[in-house]
Scaffold this motif. Structure first.
Motif, PDB file in Angstrom:
ATOM      1  N   LEU A  36       4.295 -34.123  78.490  1.00 19.05           N
ATOM      2  CA  LEU A  36       4.873 -35.430  78.780  1.00 19.05           C
ATOM      3  C   LEU A  36       4.397 -36.375  77.682  1.00 19.05           C
ATOM      4  O   LEU A  36       3.221 -36.745  77.635  1.00 19.05           O
ATOM      5  N   THR A  59      16.926 -31.976  81.623  1.00 14.96           N
ATOM      6  CA  THR A  59      15.823 -32.835  82.050  1.00 14.96           C
ATOM      7  C   THR A  59      16.369 -34.029  82.824  1.00 14.96           C
ATOM      8  O   THR A  59      17.559 -34.345  82.780  1.00 14.96           O
ATOM      9  N   TYR A  60      15.455 -34.700  83.528  1.00 13.55           N
ATOM     10  CA  TYR A  60      15.803 -35.899  84.291  1.00 13.55           C
ATOM     11  C   TYR A  60      14.597 -36.821  84.271  1.00 13.55           C
ATOM     12  O   TYR A  60      13.450 -36.353  84.331  1.00 13.55           O
ATOM     13  N   TYR A  61      14.892 -38.121  84.184  1.00 10.51           N
ATOM     14  CA  TYR A  61      13.831 -39.127  84.181  1.00 10.51           C
ATOM     15  C   TYR A  61      14.148 -40.202  85.213  1.00 10.51           C
ATOM     16  O   TYR A  61      15.304 -40.575  85.405  1.00 10.51           O
ATOM     17  N   SER A  91      11.861 -31.002  84.162  1.00  4.99           N
ATOM     18  CA  SER A  91      12.526 -30.140  83.183  1.00  4.99           C
ATOM     19  C   SER A  91      12.890 -28.834  83.872  1.00  4.99           C
ATOM     20  O   SER A  91      12.011 -28.060  84.252  1.00  4.99           O
ATOM     21  N   SER A 145       7.755 -30.398  86.679  1.00  5.63           N
ATOM     22  CA  SER A 145       7.846 -31.845  86.876  1.00  5.63           C
ATOM     23  C   SER A 145       6.520 -32.529  86.592  1.00  5.63           C
ATOM     24  O   SER A 145       5.464 -31.913  86.644  1.00  5.63           O
ATOM     25  N   TRP A 146       6.646 -33.805  86.296  1.00  4.29           N
ATOM     26  CA  TRP A 146       5.489 -34.687  86.235  1.00  4.29           C
ATOM     27  C   TRP A 146       5.656 -35.729  87.340  1.00  4.29           C
ATOM     28  O   TRP A 146       6.723 -36.342  87.466  1.00  4.29           O
ATOM     29  N   LYS A 168      12.620 -43.985  81.546  1.00  3.39           N
ATOM     30  CA  LYS A 168      13.705 -43.537  80.675  1.00  3.39           C
ATOM     31  C   LYS A 168      13.652 -44.278  79.346  1.00  3.39           C
ATOM     32  O   LYS A 168      13.513 -45.505  79.310  1.00  3.39           O
ATOM     33  N   THR A 190       9.102 -38.627  77.352  1.00  3.46           N
ATOM     34  CA  THR A 190       9.873 -37.419  77.058  1.00  3.46           C
ATOM     35  C   THR A 190       9.147 -36.219  77.640  1.00  3.46           C
ATOM     36  O   THR A 190       7.973 -35.991  77.324  1.00  3.46           O
ATOM     37  N   ILE A 191       9.852 -35.468  78.474  1.00  2.00           N
ATOM     38  CA  ILE A 191       9.316 -34.223  78.988  1.00  2.00           C
ATOM     39  C   ILE A 191       9.856 -33.087  78.129  1.00  2.00           C
ATOM     40  O   ILE A 191      11.030 -33.082  77.756  1.00  2.00           O
ATOM     41  N   VAL A 238       8.206 -38.584  88.063  1.00  2.00           N
ATOM     42  CA  VAL A 238       8.383 -39.237  86.763  1.00  2.00           C
ATOM     43  C   VAL A 238       9.502 -38.554  85.986  1.00  2.00           C
ATOM     44  O   VAL A 238      10.417 -39.211  85.479  1.00  2.00           O
ATOM     45  N   ALA A 239       9.425 -37.241  85.872  1.00  2.00           N
ATOM     46  CA  ALA A 239      10.408 -36.496  85.092  1.00  2.00           C
ATOM     47  C   ALA A 239      10.367 -35.038  85.510  1.00  2.00           C
ATOM     48  O   ALA A 239       9.366 -34.563  86.046  1.00  2.00           O
TER      49      ALA A 239
END
Length: 125
Positions: A80, A57-59, A51, A35-36, A64, A68-69, A48-49
């Protein structure tokens, strides 16, 4: 033990792009969701996001379509890519690793196993 070493970040203007990198030591990178998070001045740290895998992935809504992760499991690195940056994206950014087998809720920061050192991103208007 896993060490996360971040690179990237810096001072950019609104509308610019930046890419953050987070390299992990160890041989079990695939077993971690990466994650970030970010923490803006005076605010709490926020997700933030994330993977879970190359394709999963999720944002959060605020990034969004702009961020992009991605992860390269061969290089044990998560990225990121941040496009169309705004001053509201100014924060210290952290990468973090969450053991997928733990089944922990990905938004619970206390469940994360390892954290990067943080890197400053400043976006000027």
């Amino acid at each position: 033990q896993v060490q996360l070493v971040q690179s990237g970040g810096g001072l950019v203007q609104a509308g610019d792009s930046l890419r953050l990198s987070c390299a992990a030591s160890g041989r079990t990178f695939n077993s971690y969701a990466m994650s970030w998070f970010r923490q803006a001045p005076g605010k709490e740290r926020e997700l933030v996001a994330i993977s879970w895998s190359v394709t999963s992935t999720y944002y959060v809504d605020s990034v969004k379509g702009r961020f992009t992760i991605s992860r390269d499991n061969a290089k044990n690195t998560v990225y990121l890519q941040m496009n169309s940056l705004t001053p509201e994206d100014t924060a210290v950014y952290y990468c973090a690793a969450l053991d997928i087998k733990s089944g922990s809720y990905f938004r619970d920061q206390k469940k994360y196993n390892y954290w990067g050192q943080g890197t400053q991103v400043t976006v000027s208007s």
